[in-house]
Design a protein around this motif. Structure first.
Motif, PDB file in Angstrom:
ATOM      1  N   SER A  34       5.334  -3.224  13.096  1.00  0.00           N
ATOM      2  CA  SER A  34       4.144  -2.568  12.542  1.00  0.00           C
ATOM      3  C   SER A  34       4.081  -2.680  11.020  1.00  0.00           C
ATOM      4  O   SER A  34       3.002  -2.779  10.443  1.00  0.00           O
ATOM      5  N   LEU A  35       5.233  -2.695  10.379  1.00  0.00           N
ATOM      6  CA  LEU A  35       5.264  -2.760   8.920  1.00  0.00           C
ATOM      7  C   LEU A  35       4.633  -4.040   8.392  1.00  0.00           C
ATOM      8  O   LEU A  35       3.889  -4.020   7.421  1.00  0.00           O
ATOM      9  N   MET A  93       5.499   4.425   2.150  1.00  0.00           N
ATOM     10  CA  MET A  93       5.966   5.601   2.885  1.00  0.00           C
ATOM     11  C   MET A  93       6.695   5.182   4.163  1.00  0.00           C
ATOM     12  O   MET A  93       7.700   5.793   4.538  1.00  0.00           O
ATOM     13  N   ASP A  94       6.191   4.132   4.830  1.00  0.00           N
ATOM     14  CA  ASP A  94       6.881   3.617   6.021  1.00  0.00           C
ATOM     15  C   ASP A  94       8.277   3.114   5.668  1.00  0.00           C
ATOM     16  O   ASP A  94       9.240   3.357   6.398  1.00  0.00           O
ATOM     17  N   ARG A 113      10.726  -1.370  13.837  1.00  0.00           N
ATOM     18  CA  ARG A 113       9.841  -0.893  12.767  1.00  0.00           C
ATOM     19  C   ARG A 113       9.216  -2.035  11.967  1.00  0.00           C
ATOM     20  O   ARG A 113       8.159  -1.884  11.370  1.00  0.00           O
ATOM     21  N   SER A 153       0.848  -1.189   0.000  1.00  0.00           N
ATOM     22  CA  SER A 153       0.000   0.000   0.000  1.00  0.00           C
ATOM     23  C   SER A 153       0.887   1.244   0.000  1.00  0.00           C
ATOM     24  O   SER A 153       2.084   1.181   0.295  1.00  0.00           O
ATOM     25  N   SER A 154       0.295   2.383  -0.287  1.00  0.00           N
ATOM     26  CA  SER A 154       1.072   3.632  -0.265  1.00  0.00           C
ATOM     27  C   SER A 154       1.569   3.927   1.150  1.00  0.00           C
ATOM     28  O   SER A 154       2.663   4.473   1.324  1.00  0.00           O
ATOM     29  N   THR A 155       0.806   3.552   2.156  1.00  0.00           N
ATOM     30  CA  THR A 155       1.231   3.747   3.544  1.00  0.00           C
ATOM     31  C   THR A 155       2.465   2.906   3.840  1.00  0.00           C
ATOM     32  O   THR A 155       3.426   3.393   4.457  1.00  0.00           O
ATOM     33  N   GLN A 156       2.460   1.649   3.394  1.00  0.00           N
ATOM     34  CA  GLN A 156       3.619   0.785   3.615  1.00  0.00           C
ATOM     35  C   GLN A 156       4.849   1.325   2.884  1.00  0.00           C
ATOM     36  O   GLN A 156       5.949   1.313   3.433  1.00  0.00           O
TER      37      GLN A 156
END
Length: 122
Positions: free
Chosen positions: A37-38, A8-9, A34, A3-6
């Motif tokens: 949560s990833l 960015m992470d 990290r 996903s775009s969130t992943q």
């Protein structure tokens, strides 16, 4: 697909690693923290090959209390991963003959993915 969130992470993690520079301990600690949560894991660890052993050098989540734990390269899934250079998956440590079952029970681990981390070709 990530996903775009992943994504960015991951970029954020890479940026933090770059800021830490050559401090291997700090980089390993950041990565295990990290990773939880990833990927939605309960625990994460980085083991390093030392002679005939794989040694927990960084750990987070459910594995946090295991730093210093030593596993035999010849009888652990992480050791097999290092020997073959392949990413490996274990769905159930109680039935997988490649794992050190007693060590998995001690850590409270039932499933895992292990992958080799390489530096300068090793």
């Amino acid at each position: 697909m990530l996903s775009s969130t992943q994504l960015m992470d991951i970029i954020g993690i890479q940026t933090e690693i770059a800021k830490l520079g050559m401090d291997l301990g700090a980089v390993m600690s950041l990565v295990v923290e990290r990773t939880l949560s990833l990927v939605g894991a309960d625990g994460a660890a980085i083991e390093m090959a030392e002679g005939d052993d794989m040694v927990y050098r960084a750990a987070a989540g459910g594995a946090a209390g295991q730093i210093g734990l030593r596993l035999k390269v010849d009888t652990s899934l992480s050791g097999l991963c290092v020997r073959t250079g392949e990413t490996l998956r274990c769905d159930d440590s109680e039935t997988d003959p490649r794992v050190d079952r007693e060590a998995c029970r001690k850590v409270g681990l039932r499933s895992m993915i292990v992958m080799p981390l390489k530096h300068n070709g090793t």
